[in-house]
Design a protein around this motif. Structure first.
Motif, mmCIF file in Angstrom:
data_model
loop_
_atom_site.group_PDB
_atom_site.id
_atom_site.type_symbol
_atom_site.label_atom_id
_atom_site.label_comp_id
_atom_site.label_asym_id
_atom_site.label_seq_id
_atom_site.Cartn_x
_atom_site.Cartn_y
_atom_site.Cartn_z
ATOM 1 N N ASN A 21 -4.520 5.082 -5.836
ATOM 2 C CA ASN A 21 -5.032 5.144 -5.412
ATOM 3 C C ASN A 21 -5.653 7.099 -5.015
ATOM 4 O O ASN A 21 -6.854 6.650 -4.298
ATOM 5 C CB ASN A 21 -3.690 5.956 -4.346
ATOM 6 C CG ASN A 21 -2.529 4.918 -3.709
ATOM 7 O OD1 ASN A 21 -3.819 3.784 -4.202
ATOM 8 N ND2 ASN A 21 -1.658 4.535 -3.210
ATOM 9 N N LEU B 270 -1.657 7.629 0.090
ATOM 10 C CA LEU B 270 -2.417 8.313 -0.755
ATOM 11 C C LEU B 270 -1.422 9.730 -1.234
ATOM 12 O O LEU B 270 -1.056 10.358 -0.014
ATOM 13 C CB LEU B 270 -4.171 8.362 -0.797
ATOM 14 C CG LEU B 270 -4.582 7.147 -0.277
ATOM 15 C CD1 LEU B 270 -5.847 7.603 0.849
ATOM 16 C CD2 LEU B 270 -4.593 6.516 -1.517
ATOM 17 N N TYR C 4 -9.347 5.766 -6.285
ATOM 18 C CA TYR C 4 -10.223 4.902 -4.931
ATOM 19 C C TYR C 4 -10.855 5.995 -4.395
ATOM 20 O O TYR C 4 -12.008 5.866 -3.805
ATOM 21 C CB TYR C 4 -9.187 3.881 -4.353
ATOM 22 C CG TYR C 4 -9.172 2.605 -4.205
ATOM 23 C CD1 TYR C 4 -10.287 1.861 -3.663
ATOM 24 C CD2 TYR C 4 -7.512 1.884 -4.953
ATOM 25 C CE1 TYR C 4 -9.488 0.549 -4.470
ATOM 26 C CE2 TYR C 4 -7.381 1.187 -5.130
ATOM 27 C CZ TYR C 4 -8.433 0.179 -5.000
ATOM 28 O OH TYR C 4 -8.181 -1.543 -5.342
ATOM 29 N N ARG D 31 0.721 -1.045 0.009
ATOM 30 C CA ARG D 31 -0.213 0.018 -0.218
ATOM 31 C C ARG D 31 1.016 1.587 0.579
ATOM 32 O O ARG D 31 1.605 1.285 0.714
ATOM 33 C CB ARG D 31 -1.067 0.445 1.311
ATOM 34 C CG ARG D 31 -1.595 1.155 1.557
ATOM 35 C CD ARG D 31 -2.336 1.245 2.291
ATOM 36 N NE ARG D 31 -3.512 2.368 2.677
ATOM 37 C CZ ARG D 31 -4.578 2.880 3.178
ATOM 38 N NH1 ARG D 31 -3.893 1.922 5.041
ATOM 39 N NH2 ARG D 31 -5.395 3.553 3.542
ATOM 40 N N SER E 212 0.222 6.653 -7.306
ATOM 41 C CA SER E 212 -0.479 7.117 -7.207
ATOM 42 C C SER E 212 -1.597 8.067 -7.398
ATOM 43 O O SER E 212 -2.126 7.744 -6.982
ATOM 44 C CB SER E 212 0.795 8.404 -6.869
ATOM 45 O OG SER E 212 1.557 8.080 -6.051
#
Length: 544
Positions: free
Chosen positions: A49, A6, A52, A3, A46
């Motif tokens: 992210n 963000l 999302y 992960r 990135s």
């Protein structure tokens, strides 16, 4: 997949107001990450992210609660969404526009990821890097599939008909001059299935909180729901069973609860009308159940607890306390999910009565805040708006932000309900195993802190469908299901929307609409028609 933190770029996290769908699929907003600068996996990650962050079902939750029988008008309501609550659904409705443009924004961002991966980021030769690269593409395709399915769910008149009119469809990054018509459901479902096949084969689980990212269990759950809504019970059953067996979670338990003398007035009112429940919750109920250190697993799941907060969640949309994110609780309240928070909408009275009907049902406490005012004479009290205040507490906030919670999209209980519908379709209604009754009992057992529940017995198929719909109403309330559930199951179950007269501020308000009413399909938004005039001829019936 490791992960990656963000990158907080404002355009990634803002819910935009659009003048036409072109804004969702053409305009690069000020401050947006420069796509031409993305030439490696790190930049691609990135961007993913940020994508999302735009995926949401918050508007679906708010719309469904207000439009159906989940909500009554709150005493803090100053006119907000009253027309929608009274079944005035128009092309200018804000919730409709939000669902339409929000999903197209996600689709556009996913298409951009796929273009960057194809044209700007070299395909890695290192096996580990290649797996990450393919997983980014897999996640983008799964998010695109999810968004297209959401659009079809709300804007297609009949998901079971591949020839029925669906929504606009594109898999590229369009030019500013492009205008898109609606296409048949089957065309879009073919792409969804292709995307999910690729995603399932290539996604790599996140190293941390995998349930907040696309994963194999998330894809399996999406397939189960999709095939159920399409009427393909064979595949719906297959994927629901797969999800139950492989998601790595179990139905979240209703215990433990503390058991000493009850002193909470909120609980005492409940005991007065349900004597069999006396002695279950306790003097320490507020702290032990509702507090930040709640010991109850079901409540911890909804409060996004630091440990044990996943519960039975298969896929959840992460909404951290820090930074600028949407606040799902504000769909129903102004400041917080308690009496002082100025509730705009409250738990519908008939829903509350059903939540209260079974002693020990943990959902009654999870969905209703303890500061609520419960008036046993609500039906005859002319001031019921002020004296019978049932505050929605499904989204109690998280440490650091009282109106913000992660958005739970797929939970294991839904997979059990999908299995129950498939069994009902097969005619397997009663019995201790492989039946609608046995599946419903499993859910009721998990949700009751007083112990195992009786095995239901259904008189006929209609009663079994009604049993499924009733249990979905209790379990999935304020999660965005009821609107679609009534469209799908209302006629099979012999039920319509079930409001109480006190769910409105005025007497004589309309309490229901027929199950075949055109308003159980959303209109194409007026903003889309204004920016894409050709689509006006494809408007859904009833809105012309």
């Amino acid at each position: 997949m490791k992960r990656i933190k963000l990158i907080f770029i404002s355009s990634f996290f803002t819910i935009f107001m659009f003048t036409s769908c072109e804004d969702a699929y053409n305009i690069v907003q000020d401050g947006e990450l420069n796509e031409s600068a993305i030439t490696d996996i790190s930049g691609l990650q990135s961007y993913l992210n940020g994508t999302y962050a735009g995926v949401t079902t918050s508007s679906q939750i708010g719309f469904t609660g207000i439009f159906t029988d989940e909500c009554g008008v709150g005493r803090g309501n100053g006119g907000q969404s009253l027309n929608l609550h009274r079944f005035f659904l128009t092309t200018g409705e804000g919730y409709v526009s939000s669902i339409w443009f929000g999903n197209y924004q996600v689709i556009n961002r996913c298409n951009r990821i796929l273009r960057m991966a194809n044209e700007q980021v070299p395909v890695p030769t290192d096996p580990g890097q290649l797996a990450t690269y393919n997983s980014i593409i897999a996640q983008a395709r799964a998010l695109r599939a999810f968004s297209y399915f959401e659009l079809l769910t709300y804007f297609s008149t009949d998901l079971k008909d591949d020839n029925a009119l669906g929504v606009m469809f594109f898999t590229n990054v369009p030019e500013a001059s492009d205008k898109f018509p609606r296409v048949a459901n089957g065309i879009i479902f073919a792409q969804i299935e292709d995307d999910l096949n690729y995603a399932f084969a290539n996604v790599v689980p996140s190293a941390t909180t995998p349930y907040k990212f696309v994963s194999k269990p998330m894809i399996t759950a999406l397939r189960a729901r999709m095939y159920l809504y399409r009427g393909n019970y064979t595949l719906a059953k297959q994927y629901a069973q797969d999800a139950i067996a492989t998601a790595g979670v179990t139905l979240t338990a209703a215990t433990p609860v503390v058991a000493t003398a009850p002193t909470n007035p909120f609980y005492s009112v409940f005991v007065a009308s349900n004597p069999a429940s006396a002695g279950a919750p306790t003097a320490a109920w507020n702290t032990a159940f509702y507090g930040a250190t709640s010991t109850n697993p079901y409540r911890r799941m909804w409060a996004d607890a630091a440990t044990g907060g996943q519960g039975e969640i298969i896929w959840s949309l992460d909404r951290p306390a820090a930074q600028t994110w949407e606040n799902v609780a504000t769909q129903f309240t102004t400041n917080s999910s308690n009496l002082a928070g100025s509730p705009l909408f409250e738990v519908g009275r008939n829903l509350f009565n059903k939540l209260t009907a079974t002693p020990g049902d943990v959902r009654r406490y999870t969905n209703v805040d303890p500061t609520s005012l419960i008036n046993q004479n609500y039906a005859t009290d002319p001031n019921y708006i002020a004296t019978d205040v049932l505050v929605i507490d499904k989204y109690p906030g998280k440490p650091g932000f009282v109106t913000r919670n992660d958005i739970k999209v797929f939970r294991l209980s839904e997979m059990y309900f999908i299995l129950a519908e498939c069994l009902a379709n097969e005619g397997n209604i009663n019995g201790a195993s492989n039946s609608v009754a046995s599946v419903i009992k499993q859910i009721r057992d998990a949700r009751n802190f007083l112990g195992a529940q009786p095995l239901p017995v259904y008189a006929d198929a209609t009663a079994a469908w009604a049993g499924i719909l009733d249990e979905r109403r209790l379990e999935l309330c304020f999660e965005g299901f009821r609107y679609i559930d009534m469209k799908r199951l209302g006629t099979l179950a012999g039920q319509t929307l079930d409001r109480h007269p006190t769910d409105d501020q005025i007497s004589g308000a309309e309490l229901s609409i027929p199950n075949d009413d055109y308003r159980f399909t959303m209109p194409i938004p007026l903003d889309e028609i204004n920016g894409n005039p050709g689509i006006a001829a494809q408007q859904n019936p009833g809105y012309n």
